[in-house]
Design a protein around this motif. Structure first.
Motif, mmCIF file in Angstrom:
data_model
loop_
_atom_site.group_PDB
_atom_site.id
_atom_site.type_symbol
_atom_site.label_atom_id
_atom_site.label_comp_id
_atom_site.label_asym_id
_atom_site.label_seq_id
_atom_site.Cartn_x
_atom_site.Cartn_y
_atom_site.Cartn_z
ATOM 1 N N GLN A 5 -0.716 21.849 -4.242
ATOM 2 C CA GLN A 5 0.391 21.627 -4.892
ATOM 3 C C GLN A 5 0.331 21.723 -5.583
ATOM 4 O O GLN A 5 2.022 21.007 -6.110
ATOM 5 N N GLY A 6 -0.143 20.876 -6.999
ATOM 6 C CA GLY A 6 0.403 19.654 -7.682
ATOM 7 C C GLY A 6 0.327 18.314 -7.026
ATOM 8 O O GLY A 6 0.924 17.486 -7.681
ATOM 9 N N TRP A 7 0.054 18.224 -6.271
ATOM 10 C CA TRP A 7 -0.360 17.615 -4.888
ATOM 11 C C TRP A 7 -0.780 17.726 -4.118
ATOM 12 O O TRP A 7 -1.640 18.852 -3.817
ATOM 13 N N SER A 8 -1.280 16.419 -3.499
ATOM 14 C CA SER A 8 -1.740 16.907 -1.556
ATOM 15 C C SER A 8 -2.469 15.544 -1.194
ATOM 16 O O SER A 8 -1.740 14.480 -1.713
ATOM 17 N N GLY A 9 -2.423 15.036 0.258
ATOM 18 C CA GLY A 9 -2.422 14.085 1.332
ATOM 19 C C GLY A 9 -1.800 14.719 2.402
ATOM 20 O O GLY A 9 -1.084 15.356 2.746
ATOM 21 N N HIS A 10 -2.221 13.397 2.929
ATOM 22 C CA HIS A 10 -1.485 12.807 4.536
ATOM 23 C C HIS A 10 0.016 12.215 4.659
ATOM 24 O O HIS A 10 0.305 11.131 5.170
ATOM 25 N N ILE A 11 0.937 13.147 3.703
ATOM 26 C CA ILE A 11 2.407 12.006 3.410
ATOM 27 C C ILE A 11 3.142 11.748 4.875
ATOM 28 O O ILE A 11 3.403 10.553 5.147
ATOM 29 N N SER A 12 2.715 12.022 6.501
ATOM 30 C CA SER A 12 3.129 11.644 7.296
ATOM 31 C C SER A 12 2.720 10.404 7.148
ATOM 32 O O SER A 12 3.107 9.208 7.952
ATOM 33 N N LEU A 13 1.428 9.553 6.910
ATOM 34 C CA LEU A 13 0.974 7.839 6.881
ATOM 35 C C LEU A 13 1.169 7.390 5.737
ATOM 36 O O LEU A 13 1.552 6.261 6.184
ATOM 37 N N ALA A 14 2.777 7.905 5.226
ATOM 38 C CA ALA A 14 3.464 7.052 4.470
ATOM 39 C C ALA A 14 4.415 6.236 5.351
ATOM 40 O O ALA A 14 5.037 6.945 6.227
ATOM 41 N N SER A 15 4.728 4.633 4.725
ATOM 42 C CA SER A 15 6.348 4.129 5.883
ATOM 43 C C SER A 15 6.544 2.922 4.563
ATOM 44 O O SER A 15 5.681 2.742 3.327
ATOM 45 N N VAL A 16 7.428 2.338 4.993
ATOM 46 C CA VAL A 16 7.863 1.430 3.749
ATOM 47 C C VAL A 16 7.156 0.631 4.253
ATOM 48 O O VAL A 16 7.142 -0.254 3.507
ATOM 49 N N PRO A 17 6.477 0.220 5.282
ATOM 50 C CA PRO A 17 5.539 -0.923 5.399
ATOM 51 C C PRO A 17 4.593 -0.724 4.533
ATOM 52 O O PRO A 17 3.862 -1.967 4.582
ATOM 53 N N ALA A 18 4.111 0.080 4.934
ATOM 54 C CA ALA A 18 2.633 0.511 3.971
ATOM 55 C C ALA A 18 2.930 -0.272 2.648
ATOM 56 O O ALA A 18 1.966 -0.823 2.024
ATOM 57 N N GLY A 19 4.281 0.600 2.173
ATOM 58 C CA GLY A 19 4.913 0.105 0.991
ATOM 59 C C GLY A 19 4.909 -1.405 0.429
ATOM 60 O O GLY A 19 4.252 -1.987 -0.830
ATOM 61 N N ASP A 20 5.568 -2.195 1.347
ATOM 62 C CA ASP A 20 5.484 -3.684 1.260
ATOM 63 C C ASP A 20 4.563 -4.075 1.160
ATOM 64 O O ASP A 20 3.705 -4.888 0.334
ATOM 65 N N ARG A 21 3.228 -3.401 2.001
ATOM 66 C CA ARG A 21 2.009 -3.945 1.848
ATOM 67 C C ARG A 21 1.150 -3.656 0.884
ATOM 68 O O ARG A 21 0.681 -4.563 -0.143
ATOM 69 N N VAL A 22 0.940 -2.795 0.487
ATOM 70 C CA VAL A 22 0.758 -2.425 -0.573
ATOM 71 C C VAL A 22 1.077 -3.518 -2.002
ATOM 72 O O VAL A 22 0.219 -3.894 -3.036
ATOM 73 N N ARG A 23 2.095 -3.437 -2.181
ATOM 74 C CA ARG A 23 3.009 -4.129 -2.881
ATOM 75 C C ARG A 23 2.390 -5.308 -3.356
ATOM 76 O O ARG A 23 2.418 -5.910 -4.024
ATOM 77 N N GLN A 24 2.947 -6.609 -1.866
ATOM 78 C CA GLN A 24 2.193 -7.687 -1.568
ATOM 79 C C GLN A 24 0.338 -7.653 -2.043
ATOM 80 O O GLN A 24 0.765 -8.571 -2.798
ATOM 81 N N VAL A 25 -0.005 -6.731 -1.503
ATOM 82 C CA VAL A 25 -1.863 -7.066 -2.364
ATOM 83 C C VAL A 25 -2.055 -6.904 -3.488
ATOM 84 O O VAL A 25 -2.306 -7.484 -3.807
ATOM 85 N N ALA A 26 -1.511 -5.761 -3.940
ATOM 86 C CA ALA A 26 -1.697 -5.345 -5.041
ATOM 87 C C ALA A 26 -1.074 -6.300 -6.275
ATOM 88 O O ALA A 26 -1.012 -6.658 -7.243
ATOM 89 N N GLY A 27 0.331 -6.298 -6.121
ATOM 90 C CA GLY A 27 1.136 -7.633 -6.951
ATOM 91 C C GLY A 27 0.239 -9.182 -6.784
ATOM 92 O O GLY A 27 0.881 -10.055 -8.585
ATOM 93 N N ALA A 28 0.064 -9.372 -5.383
ATOM 94 C CA ALA A 28 -1.035 -10.757 -5.540
ATOM 95 C C ALA A 28 -2.046 -10.474 -6.048
ATOM 96 O O ALA A 28 -2.604 -11.907 -6.941
ATOM 97 N N ARG A 29 -2.813 -9.510 -6.639
ATOM 98 C CA ARG A 29 -4.279 -9.524 -7.103
ATOM 99 C C ARG A 29 -3.940 -9.338 -8.815
ATOM 100 O O ARG A 29 -4.615 -10.055 -9.467
ATOM 101 N N LEU A 30 -3.036 -8.560 -9.328
ATOM 102 C CA LEU A 30 -2.772 -8.514 -10.652
ATOM 103 C C LEU A 30 -2.097 -9.915 -10.992
ATOM 104 O O LEU A 30 -2.412 -10.822 -11.748
ATOM 105 N N ARG A 31 -1.392 -11.102 -10.815
ATOM 106 C CA ARG A 31 -0.996 -12.080 -10.737
ATOM 107 C C ARG A 31 -2.148 -12.683 -11.169
ATOM 108 O O ARG A 31 -2.968 -14.357 -11.178
#
Length: 283
Positions: free
Chosen positions: A224-250
């Motif tokens: 539908q122009g997107w797909s996925g299991h949105i029920s798995l998304a959360s703010v804590p998961a987003g904080d983790r993604v930001r932390q890991v990806a940001g550290a690796r970018l730096r």
């Protein structure tokens, strides 16, 4: 009068180029370790995500590149908002797509303009998968015309599939508008996400092979122009993604800035067959 560089964080950080007076640009460029250009898209990601999802992620991680205490100094350029978009999302409302050939030419001009302003190192932080090919083509063009070190990093690749499996479990999470991308937006702007606007739309399974491939389809099913299991998304998961990806970018930026700069491009002819590299050619 205090110059704009006086407001530059003493221990690394980013200085917005839009606030640099023209008369101080040369000094800023000389003191900068790198420039950074976010590239995103205005594209449908489903009812639950904003049309500027890719821009939120590109700009967010571009800012993360300058959050290293004592790290390199960067100059932040305004994000490129519009991009070539795949046929899978172009028919959906809100997608603003430009032709790939236009995107390559536009990006080449933007990149060359930044380098010509005195920034020999340019980090391009990408938030839209289709940009990987157009930005790469533009970078290759500019590198043959200007002395430049051009680094392209896609935030999506900074967290591995194994790691997203640890965060979200066995169900797929890395698709367009899926749990991984949704969590990424939650990590920067949770108010922009509407988790209750959709139910899970399990994506089409990948091919049952272990070999790398690129599969482009007009409209996979379900879709539908997107797909996925949105029920798995959360703010804590987003904080983790930001932390890991940001550290690796730096980490990438620090290693890149510490590396020797490239030599200027050259139009000199190739040596004659059998000639010793570096030897003078008899006149």
């Amino acid at each position: 009068m205090v110059g704009v560089t006086a407001t530059w964080p003493q221990a690394g950080g980013l200085l917005p180029v839009t606030r640099v007076p023209g008369g101080e640009l040369a000094e800023v460029a000389a003191r900068a370790d790198f420039a950074v250009l976010p590239v995103g898209a205005v594209e449908w990601h489903g009812p639950h995500l904003p049309l500027g999802t890719d821009l939120i992620l590109a700009e967010g991680f571009a800012a993360e590149s300058g959050r290293s205490p004592g790290g390199p100094r960067g100059v932040l350029f305004p994000a490129v908002p519009y991009a070539a978009c795949p046929g899978q999302t172009r028919p959906w409302p809100g997608t603003v797509a430009i032709r790939p050939e236009i995107a390559v030419g536009y990006l080449a001009d933007v990149i060359e303009g930044i380098v010509a302003a005195g920034f020999g190192r340019l980090l391009i932080v990408n938030g839209h998968d289709a940009n990987m090919s157009t930005v790469r083509a533009a970078m290759e063009w500019v590198s043959g015309r200007r002395q430049a070190s051009l680094l392209l990093v896609n935030w999506f690749q900074l967290v591995t599939p194994t790691e997203t499996g640890e965060i979200y479990g066995e169900l797929p999470s890395r698709g367009h508008g899926g749990a991984y991308e949704t969590s990424g937006v939650l990590g920067f702007d949770p108010d922009a996400v509407r988790l209750d606007a959709v139910t899970d739309l399990p994506p089409k399974p990948k091919l049952p092979v272990a070999h790398p491939y690129v599969l482009v389809e007009s409209r996979p099913d379900p879709w539908q122009g997107w797909s996925g299991h949105i029920s798995l998304a959360s703010v804590p998961a987003g904080d983790r993604v930001r932390q890991v990806a940001g550290a690796r970018l730096r980490e990438i930026v620090a290693a890149w800035v510490a590396a020797p700069p490239p030599a200027p491009p050259t139009a000199d002819p190739l040596p004659e067959p059998g000639a010793t590299p570096g030897a003078e050619v008899p006149s």
